[in-house]
Write a protein that holds these residues in place. Sequence first.
Motif, mmCIF file in Angstrom:
data_model
loop_
_atom_site.group_PDB
_atom_site.id
_atom_site.type_symbol
_atom_site.label_atom_id
_atom_site.label_comp_id
_atom_site.label_asym_id
_atom_site.label_seq_id
_atom_site.Cartn_x
_atom_site.Cartn_y
_atom_site.Cartn_z
ATOM 1 N N LEU B 77 14.552 42.197 18.160
ATOM 2 C CA LEU B 77 13.269 42.846 17.890
ATOM 3 C C LEU B 77 12.181 42.300 18.811
ATOM 4 C CD1 LEU B 77 11.717 44.817 16.113
ATOM 5 C CD2 LEU B 77 11.306 42.971 14.506
ATOM 6 N N SER B 78 12.125 40.958 18.942
ATOM 7 C CA SER B 78 11.050 40.382 19.760
ATOM 8 C C SER B 78 11.261 40.747 21.221
ATOM 9 C CB SER B 78 11.005 38.867 19.581
ATOM 10 O OG SER B 78 12.105 38.277 20.188
ATOM 11 N N ILE B 81 9.980 44.164 21.646
ATOM 12 C CA ILE B 81 8.508 44.198 21.543
ATOM 13 C C ILE B 81 7.904 43.792 22.884
ATOM 14 C CG2 ILE B 81 6.501 43.082 20.504
ATOM 15 C CD1 ILE B 81 7.946 42.983 17.892
ATOM 16 N N MET B 85 5.636 46.505 24.802
ATOM 17 C CA MET B 85 4.225 46.149 24.948
ATOM 18 C C MET B 85 3.841 46.070 26.426
ATOM 19 S SD MET B 85 2.410 45.669 22.238
ATOM 20 C CE MET B 85 2.628 45.640 20.481
ATOM 21 N N ALA B 100 5.044 39.434 20.505
ATOM 22 C CA ALA B 100 6.426 39.276 20.049
ATOM 23 C C ALA B 100 6.525 38.116 19.068
ATOM 24 C CB ALA B 100 7.343 39.051 21.237
ATOM 25 N N GLY B 103 5.084 39.178 15.882
ATOM 26 C CA GLY B 103 6.021 40.067 15.204
ATOM 27 C C GLY B 103 7.107 39.279 14.500
ATOM 28 N N ALA B 137 14.235 47.390 15.622
ATOM 29 C CA ALA B 137 14.316 47.216 17.070
ATOM 30 C C ALA B 137 14.866 48.489 17.714
ATOM 31 C CB ALA B 137 15.194 46.020 17.417
ATOM 32 N N ILE B 140 12.233 51.293 17.463
ATOM 33 C CA ILE B 140 11.174 51.144 18.470
ATOM 34 C C ILE B 140 11.683 51.612 19.827
ATOM 35 C CG2 ILE B 140 9.810 49.457 19.759
ATOM 36 C CD1 ILE B 140 9.509 47.875 17.218
#
Lengths: 346, 336
Positions: B77-78, B81, B85, B100, B103, B137, B140
């Motif tokens: 996920l990070s 991100i 971003m 991140a 998050g 994740a 996104i």
Amino acid sequence: MQSIDFKKIIKQRGVSSLFFVIILFLLVGLINPDFLQVSNLLLTLNASVVFALLSIGISFVLFTGEIDVSIGAVLGFSAAVSATLIRDGKPWAFAFLVAVFIGVVCGLINGCGLMFFNIPSIIITLGTNSIVRGLVYVYTGGRWVENLPMEYKALSQVTFCGITLFYWIALIIMLAGTFFLHTPAGRNFFAIGDNIDGATLIGIPVKKTKISAFVLSSVFASVAGLMYVSRIGFVTPVAGNGYEMKAIAACVLGGISLSGGVGNLVGAVLGSIIMASVGRILVFMKFSSDYDGTITGLLLIIIVVVDALLQQHTIEKTRRLRLLAKTAQGSAQNSKNSESDKKDGE
Amino acid sequence: MINVSMVKKKIGWELFLIALLLLEVVVFGFANPRFLRPQVLFGSINDFISICVISLFVTMVIITGGMDIQAGSIVGLSSIIVGVMWKQAGMNIWVACVFAVLGGMLCGLLSGFFIAYAKVQPMVVTLGGSFLYSGLAISITRIAKVELYKGISGFPESFIQFSNIRFFGIFPSQILIFIIMILIAFIILHCTKFGRYIYLCGINQNAAEYSGINTRFIIMLTYALSGIGAAIAGIILTSYLGTAKADFGKELTMPIVTAVVLGGTAITGGKGSIVGTALSSLVIGLMRFGLSMAGMKTQYLDIPVGIILIIAVGLRGLNELGLLSRFSLKSLRKNS
């Protein structure tokens, strides 16, 4: 009166997950009526057979308050070995026996490691998970097992009344297991999960019961592996990877507590239907099935949190009632409360 | 007396891990002399830095008596991100990294909130969390219209350099990152009041609560910390590989728990140390690296790790049983 009925429904954990399945399916049906067609519902049901067996198996372990994260690898190993045997023309019964043997050995390793070497269940099963997964690679040499005979693949398509033979087997196992759990030997699983010290003191064979729980879990996983081979038609080295987490999630959705002592097999099967149908539901709601994980995770967390809050509420309530009963001031309400308690109990 | 013996026992386990580490270096050095080249030996950390960093913080969670199997999915996920971003939102890459980390912290806080305040079993919440965050994740990735298998790449040079630089041509910067993370985790757990409270929560939560400690808040914070650790690992991985993908860290759950447990942390809580975890994550990482250099296929590497985990914990279990029986004999003699 209505509130009492509602409470009773919540107390019966299997029933609440049944209602959840019905509400979920009806909601999806509202958005896309095609989902509620009998053929589609049967397809959804039949597709969940592997998870149904895994969940039934792991339930026994969860009842005793332990956990088993090795079933995914056991499924993969038994699938790889039995598929190779069937491909090489060995009798199916022999493949079945070998699969069951694998299950028994893995279960014994887990159970004995837990009981005799005092290794926590999550660690010993984590260890066997990686070892058995490695064995799958060693056994298959990292290649897929393919070219299975058509007759064996056709076995998964045999249906009675729209439900496949495999699912009938799972249902029979569920009924037999439910019956077994109501016998004295079956109650031992719940007793150990509820209070292990108490169970030891009143002479319940804790070691034997826990080891048999692990053996049951692994054996059902390897039988699920046989069904997996027939349904999918080939076995990759990563077959069943991550299934253990999905099976645990299915059990939790079906109202089985991970701290042990609570739940039933019907709930486990209902949970496995939810777990297996999320992807399908998304497709019928015109979403991508990529959101599968998000929805599953949300469902799991919401259900578990609501369940925990409800339980805390009832515990608080009974505690308050007891306190009231003890105090002199509460004596007037006490009689009323105990009456309503009795009604609740009935 | 008890304190001295406890310290001895603790150091004993860490000495055992150091011995294991040296043994690995010697054995793999013999098997393949290339292993002993400083560049190869120190460079190997690139392969397992995520396990090292995350397990430091998961140690704290497990010391409180909890369990964290969601950290692996926060890594992916990070990573995504950072990518989204930077590329889609057009932010500075370092600002994206801050997002991140935020998050990851939020994910940890959310799970920690349900565990601490709704009293749901940690295993269940983090299981749900692992589905949820890896699902997020992927979602996104889809919403940002990035191809799932390609991921996002083309990051600025400074970001790539941050984890690919080598000091003196030998030490990769990831070693420095690892040492900094060890120091941070060590100070948090062993040198602050908060760290002592973490132990107390694991030993007896009720006693901690009665002595005026806000145990729920502390337990929630440990999950937030492990989320931050996972996010940092995700950023390092993104920078090292130059790609942001949703499925990073998918296979990390089991190695992380293995590293924590092998490091001497009791899965039931109340016991454990940062140094032990750091050493054991190195032991596991070097073993995997060394075995693959000695010619073992990557897929087989799980077998020795699993065996070592079971043997180590089994031996310790037997040892504790022995100690317990001796202790009870002594107390019996005293009483009589």
